[in-house]
Design a protein around this motif. Structure first.
Motif, mmCIF file in Angstrom:
data_model
loop_
_atom_site.group_PDB
_atom_site.id
_atom_site.type_symbol
_atom_site.label_atom_id
_atom_site.label_comp_id
_atom_site.label_asym_id
_atom_site.label_seq_id
_atom_site.Cartn_x
_atom_site.Cartn_y
_atom_site.Cartn_z
ATOM 1 N N HIS A 1 -36.649 -51.464 -97.840
ATOM 2 C CA HIS A 1 -35.403 -52.983 -96.999
ATOM 3 C C HIS A 1 -35.773 -54.367 -97.531
ATOM 4 C CE1 HIS A 1 -33.203 -55.111 -94.051
ATOM 5 N NE2 HIS A 1 -32.305 -54.583 -94.269
ATOM 6 N N GLY B 1 -28.597 -44.718 -93.068
ATOM 7 C CA GLY B 1 -29.437 -45.650 -93.410
ATOM 8 C C GLY B 1 -30.653 -45.831 -93.077
ATOM 9 N N GLU C 1 -29.333 -51.028 -98.789
ATOM 10 C CA GLU C 1 -28.059 -50.510 -99.765
ATOM 11 C C GLU C 1 -29.357 -50.740 -101.008
ATOM 12 O OE1 GLU C 1 -25.415 -48.820 -100.331
ATOM 13 O OE2 GLU C 1 -25.352 -49.491 -98.790
ATOM 14 N N LYS D 1 -31.849 -47.413 -101.574
ATOM 15 C CA LYS D 1 -31.624 -45.918 -101.158
ATOM 16 C C LYS D 1 -31.864 -45.244 -102.749
ATOM 17 C CE LYS D 1 -27.780 -46.556 -97.694
ATOM 18 N NZ LYS D 1 -26.555 -47.110 -97.137
#
Length: 246
Positions: free
Chosen positions: A199, A215, A229, A232
């Protein structure tokens, strides 16, 4: 190799520091002085990485000497008076040795200085990932917080959280350490096989992961951190390569 100087007005204490330095392979004694004024003159022409200096000295005290240095090396204060500890740490001393101190005490202070030196070096040269000084080859990193430098075992770091110009290290024993450091630089300093940026505000110890869903990465039944995002795909690839899907 750390280039050191030792300053103490007591000849016996000065000889002891010199003998201790000689026993530590990454320390080199460049000079020793029985007063701070001579050390000032030497530093005007030479450079040192680390100074061991007594606080209580005639003419010029160790604190006054360090405070007057423009290009300040790392400093370890030595003294017989514990009340000077706070004053020493206000000057960002690496450590404070209370006389009489053992070789074990001295060695721990030297290790702190060496770790701090290597961490600073890694920040300046992140483009050299194969350097021997990288933390991936060591068990500890040094972290400056609360007027002291703490040695933190890398495997004890559960995750790291960005807080603007600061980062907060969350440790396995439930404690935290907050220090002035950018998350990007911390990412560079830590071993990539054990830590992953998941992150924009978090780095996680991969060995501390207990589970994950959508998430979120769970570090315990209740504690979790988000997966950004853009991170990921890399995280899923790590899971795919390292764990069998039953």
């Amino acid at each position: 190799m750390l280039k050191c100087i030792a300053i103490d007005d007591e000849p016996l204490a000065l000889r002891q520091i010199a003998s201790y330095i000689a026993k530590i392979p990454y320390l080199e004694l460049a000079a020793r002085f029985n007063n701070a004024i001579e050390a000032q003159q030497w530093l005007a022409a030479e450079k040192a990485d680390l100074i061991f200096v007594d606080i209580n000295m005639p003419d010029l005290s160790g604190v006054e000497f360090v405070r007057g240095l423009l290009d300040r090396p790392m400093v370890v204060f030595t003294t017989a008076y514990s009340e000077y500890a706070v004053e020493g740490f206000k000057l960002d001393a690496v450590d404070y040795l209370l006389k009489p101190f053992s070789f074990a005490d001295f060695s721990r202070a030297a290790a702190k200085a060496n770790s701090l030196y290597e961490l600073r070096h890694n920040q300046r040269t992140p483009q050299e990932p194969d350097s021997e000084a990288l933390p991936k080859d060591r068990e500890y990193i040094s972290v400056k917080a609360d007027y002291k430098v703490s040695l933190v075992k890398i495997s004890d770091i559960v995750y790291i959280e960005s807080e603007g110009e600061y980062v907060r290290l969350h440790l396995a024993d439930g404690t935290t350490i907050t220090t002035l450091f950018r998350l990007k630089n911390m990412e560079t300093a830590l071993p990539a096989d054990s830590f992953m940026r998941v992150h924009r505000s978090y780095i996680v110890n991969l060995k501390a992961i207990r589970s994950y869903i959508k998430g979120r990465i769970y570090l315990s039944d209740t504690e979790y951190i988000p997966i950004g995002e853009i991170y990921k795909e890399a995280f899923q690839e790590y899971i795919r390569k390292n764990f069998r899907n039953l």
